[in-house]
Scaffold this motif. Sequence first.
Motif, short mmCIF file in Angstrom:
data_model
loop_
_atom_site.label_atom_id
_atom_site.label_comp_id
_atom_site.label_asym_id
_atom_site.label_seq_id
_atom_site.Cartn_x
_atom_site.Cartn_y
_atom_site.Cartn_z
N ARG A 20 -42.74 20.05 3.16
CA ARG A 20 -43.76 20.82 3.86
C ARG A 20 -43.14 21.76 4.89
O ARG A 20 -43.53 22.91 4.99
CB ARG A 20 -44.76 19.89 4.52
CG ARG A 20 -45.70 19.30 3.52
CD ARG A 20 -46.61 18.29 4.17
NE ARG A 20 -47.51 17.78 3.17
CZ ARG A 20 -48.81 17.99 3.19
NH1 ARG A 20 -49.36 18.63 4.16
NH2 ARG A 20 -49.56 17.51 2.22
N SER A 23 -41.50 24.55 3.14
CA SER A 23 -42.51 25.48 2.65
C SER A 23 -42.94 26.43 3.76
O SER A 23 -43.12 27.62 3.53
CB SER A 23 -43.72 24.70 2.14
OG SER A 23 -44.86 25.52 2.06
N TYR A 48 -51.23 20.26 8.97
CA TYR A 48 -50.65 20.52 7.65
C TYR A 48 -49.65 19.44 7.26
O TYR A 48 -49.67 18.93 6.14
CB TYR A 48 -49.98 21.89 7.64
CG TYR A 48 -49.16 22.16 6.41
CD1 TYR A 48 -49.76 22.28 5.17
CD2 TYR A 48 -47.78 22.28 6.48
CE1 TYR A 48 -49.01 22.53 4.03
CE2 TYR A 48 -47.02 22.52 5.35
CZ TYR A 48 -47.64 22.64 4.13
OH TYR A 48 -46.91 22.88 3.01
N ALA A 49 -48.79 19.05 8.20
CA ALA A 49 -47.75 18.08 7.89
C ALA A 49 -48.31 16.71 7.56
O ALA A 49 -47.78 16.00 6.71
CB ALA A 49 -46.77 17.97 9.06
N GLY A 54 -51.46 15.86 0.44
CA GLY A 54 -50.13 15.93 -0.14
C GLY A 54 -49.25 14.74 0.12
O GLY A 54 -48.24 14.56 -0.54
N PHE A 60 -48.25 19.11 -4.40
CA PHE A 60 -47.73 19.75 -3.20
C PHE A 60 -48.40 21.10 -3.02
O PHE A 60 -48.57 21.86 -3.97
CB PHE A 60 -46.22 19.92 -3.33
CG PHE A 60 -45.61 20.72 -2.22
CD1 PHE A 60 -45.44 20.15 -0.98
CD2 PHE A 60 -45.22 22.02 -2.42
CE1 PHE A 60 -44.89 20.88 0.06
CE2 PHE A 60 -44.67 22.75 -1.40
CZ PHE A 60 -44.51 22.19 -0.15
N ARG A 62 -48.37 24.70 -0.75
CA ARG A 62 -47.65 25.52 0.22
C ARG A 62 -48.50 25.76 1.46
O ARG A 62 -49.73 25.74 1.38
CB ARG A 62 -47.28 26.85 -0.40
CG ARG A 62 -46.28 26.73 -1.50
CD ARG A 62 -45.97 28.05 -2.16
NE ARG A 62 -46.20 29.17 -1.26
CZ ARG A 62 -46.27 30.42 -1.67
NH1 ARG A 62 -46.14 30.71 -2.93
NH2 ARG A 62 -46.50 31.40 -0.81
N TYR A 63 -47.86 26.03 2.58
CA TYR A 63 -48.60 26.24 3.83
C TYR A 63 -49.57 27.41 3.72
O TYR A 63 -50.70 27.32 4.16
CB TYR A 63 -47.64 26.47 5.01
CG TYR A 63 -48.41 26.79 6.27
CD1 TYR A 63 -49.01 25.76 6.99
CD2 TYR A 63 -48.59 28.09 6.69
CE1 TYR A 63 -49.75 26.04 8.12
CE2 TYR A 63 -49.33 28.38 7.82
CZ TYR A 63 -49.91 27.35 8.54
OH TYR A 63 -50.65 27.62 9.64
N TRP A 66 -52.59 26.34 1.81
CA TRP A 66 -53.36 25.37 2.59
C TRP A 66 -54.14 26.07 3.70
O TRP A 66 -55.31 25.78 3.92
CB TRP A 66 -52.41 24.32 3.18
CG TRP A 66 -53.08 23.31 4.04
CD1 TRP A 66 -53.69 22.16 3.63
CD2 TRP A 66 -53.22 23.34 5.46
NE1 TRP A 66 -54.20 21.47 4.70
CE2 TRP A 66 -53.91 22.19 5.84
CE3 TRP A 66 -52.81 24.23 6.44
CZ2 TRP A 66 -54.21 21.90 7.17
CZ3 TRP A 66 -53.10 23.94 7.75
CH2 TRP A 66 -53.80 22.80 8.10
#
Length: 113
Positions: A20, A23, A48-49, A54, A60, A62-63, A66
């Motif tokens: 993450r 990413s 996000y983390a 995920g 998975f 990507r930021y 997301w």
Amino acid sequence: PLAAAPVGPANALQLVLTLRLASLGWDSADGAIGASQSAPTVATLVQYALCYHGILSGPFVRYSDWAIAMSHPAGPPTAETWAAAGRALAGAAGALTVWRGAAWLLPYGPMAA
């Protein structure tokens, strides 16, 4: 050794967090962050983390993807959404019926001598 290697779920969690954060770095370097979005805050990075999607399930994300998904919530389901879900369930029920019927007509077992 300085420290024992993480085992089991801790190792998997460390891997996902590394992916993450990598990413986030790649999206920043590629320009996916900044051009259409504001710079992420610390709270957004933590969200996000540690997002369930995920870490414990799902693919998975990507930021940048997301962040777009979180900024545009889907809203309540519409009649069209319910109709599509009904068609999917009817198709699954039909496939299950065919599969069970085939198992009844052609049972799997030892062949008669």
